[in-house]
Design a protein around this motif. Structure first.
Motif, PDB file in Angstrom:
ATOM      1  N   LEU A 201       0.814  -1.214   0.000  1.00  0.00           N
ATOM      2  CA  LEU A 201       0.000   0.000   0.000  1.00  0.00           C
ATOM      3  C   LEU A 201       0.849   1.266   0.000  1.00  0.00           C
ATOM      4  CD1 LEU A 201      -2.610  -1.297   2.583  1.00  0.00           C
ATOM      5  CD2 LEU A 201      -3.009  -0.911   0.144  1.00  0.00           C
ATOM      6  N   ASP A 202       2.160   1.104  -0.206  1.00  0.00           N
ATOM      7  CA  ASP A 202       3.073   2.238  -0.315  1.00  0.00           C
ATOM      8  C   ASP A 202       3.082   3.106   0.942  1.00  0.00           C
ATOM      9  OD1 ASP A 202       5.040   3.651  -1.675  1.00  0.00           O
ATOM     10  OD2 ASP A 202       3.603   5.104  -2.513  1.00  0.00           O
ATOM     11  N   VAL A 203       3.007   2.445   2.102  1.00  0.00           N
ATOM     12  CA  VAL A 203       3.184   3.163   3.366  1.00  0.00           C
ATOM     13  C   VAL A 203       4.660   3.540   3.457  1.00  0.00           C
ATOM     14  CG1 VAL A 203       3.113   2.964   5.884  1.00  0.00           C
ATOM     15  CG2 VAL A 203       1.266   1.984   4.490  1.00  0.00           C
ATOM     16  N   GLN A 204       4.945   4.835   3.621  1.00  0.00           N
ATOM     17  CA  GLN A 204       6.322   5.328   3.517  1.00  0.00           C
ATOM     18  C   GLN A 204       7.199   4.884   4.682  1.00  0.00           C
ATOM     19  OE1 GLN A 204       5.598   9.508   3.176  1.00  0.00           O
ATOM     20  NE2 GLN A 204       4.558   9.323   1.194  1.00  0.00           N
ATOM     21  N   HIS A 205       6.621   4.770   5.857  1.00  0.00           N
ATOM     22  CA  HIS A 205       7.409   4.359   7.021  1.00  0.00           C
ATOM     23  C   HIS A 205       6.544   3.442   7.876  1.00  0.00           C
ATOM     24  CE1 HIS A 205      10.694   4.588   9.908  1.00  0.00           C
ATOM     25  NE2 HIS A 205       9.798   4.752  10.862  1.00  0.00           N
ATOM     26  N   ALA A 206       6.986   2.204   8.042  1.00  0.00           N
ATOM     27  CA  ALA A 206       6.252   1.218   8.844  1.00  0.00           C
ATOM     28  C   ALA A 206       7.238   0.510   9.755  1.00  0.00           C
ATOM     29  CB  ALA A 206       5.550   0.213   7.936  1.00  0.00           C
ATOM     30  N   VAL A 207       6.905   0.386  11.013  1.00  0.00           N
ATOM     31  CA  VAL A 207       7.807  -0.244  11.974  1.00  0.00           C
ATOM     32  C   VAL A 207       6.982  -1.003  13.005  1.00  0.00           C
ATOM     33  CG1 VAL A 207       7.869   1.806  13.462  1.00  0.00           C
ATOM     34  CG2 VAL A 207       9.730   0.133  13.573  1.00  0.00           C
ATOM     35  N   THR A 208       7.517  -2.151  13.446  1.00  0.00           N
ATOM     36  CA  THR A 208       6.921  -2.908  14.549  1.00  0.00           C
ATOM     37  C   THR A 208       7.865  -2.877  15.732  1.00  0.00           C
ATOM     38  OG1 THR A 208       5.577  -4.411  13.208  1.00  0.00           O
ATOM     39  CG2 THR A 208       6.245  -5.198  15.364  1.00  0.00           C
ATOM     40  N   VAL A 209       7.341  -2.534  16.899  1.00  0.00           N
ATOM     41  CA  VAL A 209       8.111  -2.521  18.143  1.00  0.00           C
ATOM     42  C   VAL A 209       7.590  -3.652  19.025  1.00  0.00           C
ATOM     43  CG1 VAL A 209       8.736  -1.197  20.187  1.00  0.00           C
ATOM     44  CG2 VAL A 209       8.420  -0.025  17.998  1.00  0.00           C
ATOM     45  N   PRO A 210       8.424  -4.622  19.421  1.00  0.00           N
ATOM     46  CA  PRO A 210       7.943  -5.714  20.267  1.00  0.00           C
ATOM     47  C   PRO A 210       7.648  -5.253  21.684  1.00  0.00           C
ATOM     48  CG  PRO A 210      10.310  -5.884  19.981  1.00  0.00           C
ATOM     49  CD  PRO A 210       9.852  -4.768  19.079  1.00  0.00           C
ATOM     50  N   SER A 211       6.730  -5.963  22.330  1.00  0.00           N
ATOM     51  CA  SER A 211       6.390  -5.646  23.713  1.00  0.00           C
ATOM     52  C   SER A 211       5.967  -6.937  24.411  1.00  0.00           C
ATOM     53  CB  SER A 211       5.271  -4.594  23.749  1.00  0.00           C
ATOM     54  OG  SER A 211       5.065  -4.145  25.065  1.00  0.00           O
ATOM     55  N   ASP A 212       5.413  -6.811  25.623  1.00  0.00           N
ATOM     56  CA  ASP A 212       5.045  -8.014  26.377  1.00  0.00           C
ATOM     57  C   ASP A 212       3.563  -8.048  26.721  1.00  0.00           C
ATOM     58  OD1 ASP A 212       4.751  -6.090  28.334  1.00  0.00           O
ATOM     59  OD2 ASP A 212       6.104  -7.043  29.788  1.00  0.00           O
ATOM     60  N   TYR A 213       2.766  -7.214  26.041  1.00  0.00           N
ATOM     61  CA  TYR A 213       1.305  -7.130  26.230  1.00  0.00           C
ATOM     62  C   TYR A 213       0.894  -6.325  27.455  1.00  0.00           C
ATOM     63  CZ  TYR A 213       1.122 -10.926  22.796  1.00  0.00           C
ATOM     64  OH  TYR A 213       1.270 -11.694  21.682  1.00  0.00           O
ATOM     65  N   SER A 214       1.830  -5.878  28.263  1.00  0.00           N
ATOM     66  CA  SER A 214       1.457  -5.128  29.471  1.00  0.00           C
ATOM     67  C   SER A 214       1.242  -3.659  29.141  1.00  0.00           C
ATOM     68  CB  SER A 214       2.546  -5.251  30.543  1.00  0.00           C
ATOM     69  OG  SER A 214       3.715  -4.541  30.164  1.00  0.00           O
ATOM     70  N   GLY A 215       0.450  -2.984  29.971  1.00  0.00           N
ATOM     71  CA  GLY A 215       0.236  -1.559  29.794  1.00  0.00           C
ATOM     72  C   GLY A 215       1.504  -0.753  29.957  1.00  0.00           C
ATOM     73  N   GLU A 216       2.370  -1.198  30.884  1.00  0.00           N
ATOM     74  CA  GLU A 216       3.621  -0.470  31.116  1.00  0.00           C
ATOM     75  C   GLU A 216       4.507  -0.491  29.880  1.00  0.00           C
ATOM     76  OE1 GLU A 216       2.051  -2.011  35.002  1.00  0.00           O
ATOM     77  OE2 GLU A 216       2.417  -2.834  33.001  1.00  0.00           O
ATOM     78  N   GLU A 217       4.704  -1.678  29.313  1.00  0.00           N
ATOM     79  CA  GLU A 217       5.554  -1.791  28.127  1.00  0.00           C
ATOM     80  C   GLU A 217       4.894  -1.137  26.915  1.00  0.00           C
ATOM     81  OE1 GLU A 217       8.696  -2.880  27.362  1.00  0.00           O
ATOM     82  OE2 GLU A 217       8.896  -2.736  29.535  1.00  0.00           O
ATOM     83  N   GLY A 218       3.592  -1.276  26.812  1.00  0.00           N
ATOM     84  CA  GLY A 218       2.885  -0.619  25.716  1.00  0.00           C
ATOM     85  C   GLY A 218       3.028   0.888  25.769  1.00  0.00           C
ATOM     86  N   GLY A 219       2.979   1.440  26.987  1.00  0.00           N
ATOM     87  CA  GLY A 219       3.146   2.883  27.158  1.00  0.00           C
ATOM     88  C   GLY A 219       4.552   3.333  26.809  1.00  0.00           C
ATOM     89  N   ARG A 220       5.563   2.551  27.251  1.00  0.00           N
ATOM     90  CA  ARG A 220       6.939   2.912  26.944  1.00  0.00           C
ATOM     91  C   ARG A 220       7.201   2.862  25.437  1.00  0.00           C
ATOM     92  NH1 ARG A 220       8.231   0.878  32.221  1.00  0.00           N
ATOM     93  NH2 ARG A 220       8.101  -1.319  31.582  1.00  0.00           N
ATOM     94  N   ALA A 221       6.678   1.839  24.788  1.00  0.00           N
ATOM     95  CA  ALA A 221       6.859   1.737  23.335  1.00  0.00           C
ATOM     96  C   ALA A 221       6.213   2.916  22.622  1.00  0.00           C
ATOM     97  CB  ALA A 221       6.275   0.424  22.832  1.00  0.00           C
ATOM     98  N   THR A 222       5.060   3.346  23.106  1.00  0.00           N
ATOM     99  CA  THR A 222       4.362   4.481  22.495  1.00  0.00           C
ATOM    100  C   THR A 222       5.170   5.766  22.648  1.00  0.00           C
ATOM    101  OG1 THR A 222       2.229   3.429  22.988  1.00  0.00           O
ATOM    102  CG2 THR A 222       2.205   5.784  22.454  1.00  0.00           C
TER     103      THR A 222
END
Length: 344
Positions: free
Chosen positions: A211-232
């Motif tokens: 779909l020609d998305v110019q920048h796409a990245v995946t950041v791994p986490s552990d499903y917790s709110g704490e890690e999700g917040g830090r990744a964000t």
């Protein structure tokens, strides 16, 4: 004097599990009448002589589920609570109990299976959070524990799986965001060694390329709110700040929404959010979260029905369950620049 015919011999000849043979020989419920008659006929042909110890493999009529997750995550993780409720509903209709065990690491998980098999505590097991090259698959086969993997598509060496098409679901989410005009999309993924995480990651990357998305990245986490917040925070502080983020569960998505507010970003004007999983959390926040939704309780019920069949019949084909579908809500919109260009 010839070798004594065993339950294992009958099971091999009939193509069923040892548990199914034991149920049939003892007149216990758990196998169909046709299967019972076939097993009894084969037992007679082989010259089987029952012993006083012949009985179902578990005196309690139970199946097992081991969860290798931190208890703090399980306490707030809607997915597993809904999955277990579906499993329990199907098992209770068959007078079968669920034995749940939470462990801290994979070694402890394998020890539980060994103990259950040795002590004949359960008649079958569910395998969740299936990993790439998962050693549990070999373990349950070696222990002759009937099993159902709640996992993605693939060859699990004869072990039945119940699965949902995660690749199609993540592709739908990316297509929706791209149609809104998003060209910088991030994903906060789950534990990277899990099979379903790998499937989602590969599908996300493929959809973004197509779909020609110019920048796409995946950041791994552990499903917790704490890690999700830090990744964000890391994503929103980067030079390639995404205009949309997809989260691998709703706990992390809610945490991400909180981080966006903390950083004085407007959702959805400055950031669109999509959650994987559509628990009540998604409707309880402001704005309510766009989510990939599916009936997780029904998913658990189907898995339980398959395990009961595997225990009785020895085998059952794997089954694809319903694919998660997108439910748009207030957390997604055109990115602000696209919206400004449209107004001009």
């Amino acid at each position: 004097m010839g070798k004594r015919v065993t339950i294992a011999d009958i099971a091999r000849a009939a193509g069923v599990s040892k548990g199914a043979v034991s149920y049939a020989l003892n007149g216990q419920p758990g196998v169909s009448e046709a299967t019972r008659e076939r097993i009894l006929q084969i037992a007679a042909e082989l010259g089987f002589t029952p012993s006083r110890g012949t009985r179902p493999p578990s005196g309690s009529g139970a199946v097992g589920l081991v969860l290798c997750r931190p208890p703090r995550i399980l306490g707030v993780e809607p997915f597993f609570m809904e999955l277990i409720s579906g499993i329990e509903a199907a098992l209770s209709a068959s007078s079968c109990d669920l034995t749940l065990h939470v462990v801290a690491d994979h070694g402890a998980e394998l020890e539980v299976y060994e103990r259950w098999a040795t002590q004949r505590r359960v008649d079958g097991v569910f395998l969740v959070d299936v990993r790439v090259a998962d050693e549990r698959l070999d373990a349950v086969r070696r222990l002759e524990l009937p099993a159902v993997a709640i996992a993605g598509p693939g060859d699990f060496g004869g072990i039945t799986s119940v699965w949902s098409d995660d690749a199609a679901a993540i592709t739908d989410a990316v297509e929706y965001l791209a149609a809104l005009g998003h060209r910088t999309i991030a994903r906060v993924g789950g534990l990277p060694h899990l099979l379903h995480t790998v499937i989602r990651t590969e599908a996300f990357a493929a959809a973004c390329r197509r779909l020609d998305v110019q920048h796409a990245v995946t950041v791994p986490s552990d499903y917790s709110g704490e890690e999700g917040g830090r990744a964000t925070r890391r994503l929103l502080s980067s030079t390639e700040r995404p205009t949309a983020i997809i989260y691998d569960n709703d706990i992390m998505a809610v945490a991400g929404l909180g981080v966006a507010h903390e950083m004085d970003l407007s959702v959805p004007r400055d950031l669109s959010i999509v959650a994987w999983g559509d628990s009540l959390l998604c409707s309880a926040v402001h704005p309510p979260l766009t989510a990939l939704s599916r009936d997780v309780a029904a998913y658990g019920s189907v898995a339980a029905q398959h395990l009961l069949t595997v225990m009785a019949e020895g085998t059952v084909p794997s089954r694809q369950h319903a694919t998660a579908f997108l439910v748009p809500r207030g957390s997604t919109a055109r990115p602000s620049q696209v919206l400004a260009d449209t107004i001009r």
